[in-house]
Scaffold this motif. Sequence first.
Motif, mmCIF file in Angstrom:
data_model
loop_
_atom_site.group_PDB
_atom_site.id
_atom_site.type_symbol
_atom_site.label_atom_id
_atom_site.label_comp_id
_atom_site.label_asym_id
_atom_site.label_seq_id
_atom_site.Cartn_x
_atom_site.Cartn_y
_atom_site.Cartn_z
ATOM 1 N N SER A 44 0.806 -1.262 -0.096
ATOM 2 C CA SER A 44 -0.077 -0.198 0.016
ATOM 3 C C SER A 44 0.870 1.288 0.107
ATOM 4 O O SER A 44 2.114 1.148 0.195
ATOM 5 C CB SER A 44 -0.911 -0.056 1.173
ATOM 6 O OG SER A 44 -0.262 0.096 2.331
ATOM 7 N N GLY A 45 0.364 2.433 -0.217
ATOM 8 C CA GLY A 45 0.929 3.512 -0.210
ATOM 9 C C GLY A 45 1.446 4.269 -1.615
ATOM 10 O O GLY A 45 1.851 5.296 -1.829
ATOM 11 N N GLY A 46 0.975 3.539 -2.562
ATOM 12 C CA GLY A 46 1.494 3.931 -3.933
ATOM 13 C C GLY A 46 0.722 5.169 -4.425
ATOM 14 O O GLY A 46 -0.260 5.472 -3.634
ATOM 15 N N GLY A 47 1.250 5.889 -5.666
ATOM 16 C CA GLY A 47 0.115 7.014 -5.880
ATOM 17 C C GLY A 47 0.944 7.693 -6.975
ATOM 18 O O GLY A 47 2.045 7.416 -7.308
ATOM 19 N N SER A 81 4.183 0.627 2.219
ATOM 20 C CA SER A 81 3.980 -0.213 3.269
ATOM 21 C C SER A 81 3.765 -1.763 2.604
ATOM 22 O O SER A 81 3.044 -1.789 1.826
ATOM 23 C CB SER A 81 3.028 0.055 4.330
ATOM 24 O OG SER A 81 3.659 1.213 4.994
ATOM 25 N N CYS A 82 4.082 -2.753 3.289
ATOM 26 C CA CYS A 82 3.883 -4.225 2.946
ATOM 27 C C CYS A 82 3.605 -4.804 4.305
ATOM 28 O O CYS A 82 4.329 -5.118 5.175
ATOM 29 C CB CYS A 82 5.087 -4.759 2.184
ATOM 30 S SG CYS A 82 4.988 -6.574 1.865
ATOM 31 N N ALA A 83 2.363 -5.609 4.197
ATOM 32 C CA ALA A 83 1.870 -6.020 5.488
ATOM 33 C C ALA A 83 1.822 -7.923 5.012
ATOM 34 O O ALA A 83 1.318 -8.238 3.878
ATOM 35 C CB ALA A 83 0.388 -5.646 5.633
ATOM 36 N N ALA A 84 2.787 -8.339 5.845
ATOM 37 C CA ALA A 84 2.840 -9.731 5.653
ATOM 38 C C ALA A 84 2.051 -10.811 6.283
ATOM 39 O O ALA A 84 1.849 -10.343 7.495
ATOM 40 C CB ALA A 84 4.335 -10.061 5.808
ATOM 41 N N SER A 85 1.523 -11.749 5.938
ATOM 42 C CA SER A 85 0.887 -12.731 6.623
ATOM 43 C C SER A 85 1.062 -14.261 6.468
ATOM 44 O O SER A 85 1.336 -14.388 5.059
ATOM 45 C CB SER A 85 -0.859 -12.611 6.696
ATOM 46 O OG SER A 85 -1.289 -12.320 5.497
ATOM 47 N N GLY A 86 0.609 -15.080 7.030
ATOM 48 C CA GLY A 86 0.798 -16.583 6.865
ATOM 49 C C GLY A 86 2.203 -16.938 6.722
ATOM 50 O O GLY A 86 2.623 -18.148 6.144
ATOM 51 N N VAL A 114 12.974 -20.285 -0.900
ATOM 52 C CA VAL A 114 11.459 -19.934 -1.113
ATOM 53 C C VAL A 114 11.308 -18.153 -1.194
ATOM 54 O O VAL A 114 11.970 -17.687 -0.347
ATOM 55 C CB VAL A 114 10.848 -20.243 0.444
ATOM 56 C CG1 VAL A 114 9.295 -19.785 0.380
ATOM 57 C CG2 VAL A 114 10.857 -21.729 0.432
ATOM 58 N N HIS A 115 10.507 -17.795 -2.361
ATOM 59 C CA HIS A 115 10.557 -16.411 -2.547
ATOM 60 C C HIS A 115 9.148 -15.932 -2.812
ATOM 61 O O HIS A 115 8.405 -16.371 -3.886
ATOM 62 C CB HIS A 115 11.542 -16.225 -3.671
ATOM 63 C CG HIS A 115 11.735 -14.931 -3.838
ATOM 64 N ND1 HIS A 115 12.769 -14.428 -4.983
ATOM 65 C CD2 HIS A 115 11.446 -13.582 -3.055
ATOM 66 C CE1 HIS A 115 12.925 -13.060 -4.663
ATOM 67 N NE2 HIS A 115 12.305 -12.414 -3.615
ATOM 68 N N TYR A 116 8.523 -15.160 -2.069
ATOM 69 C CA TYR A 116 7.168 -14.691 -2.313
ATOM 70 C C TYR A 116 7.073 -13.443 -2.720
ATOM 71 O O TYR A 116 7.959 -12.496 -2.464
ATOM 72 C CB TYR A 116 6.478 -14.850 -0.827
ATOM 73 C CG TYR A 116 6.261 -16.223 -0.407
ATOM 74 C CD1 TYR A 116 6.927 -16.603 0.913
ATOM 75 C CD2 TYR A 116 5.284 -17.174 -0.859
ATOM 76 C CE1 TYR A 116 6.872 -17.763 1.324
ATOM 77 C CE2 TYR A 116 5.347 -18.543 -0.181
ATOM 78 C CZ TYR A 116 5.951 -18.791 0.723
ATOM 79 O OH TYR A 116 5.850 -19.938 1.356
ATOM 80 N N TRP A 117 5.872 -12.912 -3.708
ATOM 81 C CA TRP A 117 5.838 -11.913 -3.820
ATOM 82 C C TRP A 117 4.617 -10.896 -3.745
ATOM 83 O O TRP A 117 3.539 -11.792 -3.817
ATOM 84 C CB TRP A 117 6.032 -11.702 -5.455
ATOM 85 C CG TRP A 117 7.403 -12.093 -6.090
ATOM 86 C CD1 TRP A 117 7.903 -13.412 -6.119
ATOM 87 C CD2 TRP A 117 8.581 -11.157 -6.285
ATOM 88 N NE1 TRP A 117 9.296 -13.146 -6.512
ATOM 89 C CE2 TRP A 117 9.502 -12.116 -6.885
ATOM 90 C CE3 TRP A 117 8.521 -9.835 -6.292
ATOM 91 C CZ2 TRP A 117 10.718 -11.560 -7.241
ATOM 92 C CZ3 TRP A 117 9.886 -9.158 -6.914
ATOM 93 C CH2 TRP A 117 10.931 -10.115 -7.220
ATOM 94 N N GLY A 118 4.611 -9.549 -3.489
ATOM 95 C CA GLY A 118 3.298 -9.194 -3.369
ATOM 96 C C GLY A 118 2.727 -8.891 -4.749
ATOM 97 O O GLY A 118 3.287 -9.141 -5.851
ATOM 98 N N GLN A 119 1.574 -8.117 -4.878
ATOM 99 C CA GLN A 119 1.033 -7.982 -6.087
ATOM 100 C C GLN A 119 1.227 -6.535 -6.748
ATOM 101 O O GLN A 119 1.048 -6.393 -8.123
ATOM 102 C CB GLN A 119 -0.613 -7.818 -5.959
ATOM 103 C CG GLN A 119 -1.450 -6.664 -5.624
ATOM 104 C CD GLN A 119 -0.911 -6.525 -4.058
ATOM 105 O OE1 GLN A 119 -0.539 -7.207 -3.464
ATOM 106 N NE2 GLN A 119 -1.149 -5.061 -3.664
ATOM 107 N N GLY A 120 2.204 -5.905 -6.056
ATOM 108 C CA GLY A 120 2.547 -4.702 -6.583
ATOM 109 C C GLY A 120 1.733 -3.305 -6.406
ATOM 110 O O GLY A 120 0.302 -3.559 -6.251
ATOM 111 N N THR A 121 2.515 -2.211 -6.086
ATOM 112 C CA THR A 121 1.632 -0.862 -5.965
ATOM 113 C C THR A 121 2.346 0.132 -7.043
ATOM 114 O O THR A 121 3.529 0.096 -6.894
ATOM 115 C CB THR A 121 1.601 -0.673 -4.666
ATOM 116 O OG1 THR A 121 0.814 0.713 -4.589
ATOM 117 C CG2 THR A 121 3.035 -0.012 -4.137
ATOM 118 N N GLN A 122 1.402 0.604 -7.870
ATOM 119 C CA GLN A 122 2.014 1.880 -8.721
ATOM 120 C C GLN A 122 2.580 3.015 -7.959
ATOM 121 O O GLN A 122 1.706 3.796 -7.257
ATOM 122 C CB GLN A 122 1.054 2.295 -9.630
ATOM 123 C CG GLN A 122 1.304 2.981 -10.722
ATOM 124 C CD GLN A 122 2.340 2.650 -11.801
ATOM 125 O OE1 GLN A 122 2.077 1.328 -12.252
ATOM 126 N NE2 GLN A 122 3.323 3.234 -12.097
#
Length: 116
Positions: A7-10, A21-26, A103-111
């Motif tokens: 979050s936080g893009g713009g 910011s990136c919130a991680a879970s799981g 192991v490598h995880y990625w978020g969906q991205g923010t513009q």
Amino acid sequence: QVQLVESGGGLVQAGGSLRLSCAASGLTFRRYNMGWFRQAPGKEREFVAAIGSKDGEIMYADSVKGRFTISRDNAENTVSLQMSSLKPEDTAVYYCTARLDEVHYWGQGTQVTVSS
């Protein structure tokens, strides 16, 4: 199920600032090396910054050194990227990553769009 939510893009003018910011879970957040990559239109995805799991070792791409600051909060399972003195060439989709060994995880991205 591992989730990384950015979050936080713009849109911001050149010279301005944004905080991602990136919130991680799981996942067991404190065990993972966390980082940020970015991908501009027509270009390959590139490394931006990373912060280690154990000693908090920090690395930056040369292009962002002195302008961007990465941090993590192991209590909140978040990683942040404070971006200052933004340039039009910083325009890209920014991705949060979590890595542990292979192991490598990625978020969906923010513009992030920086106007001149």
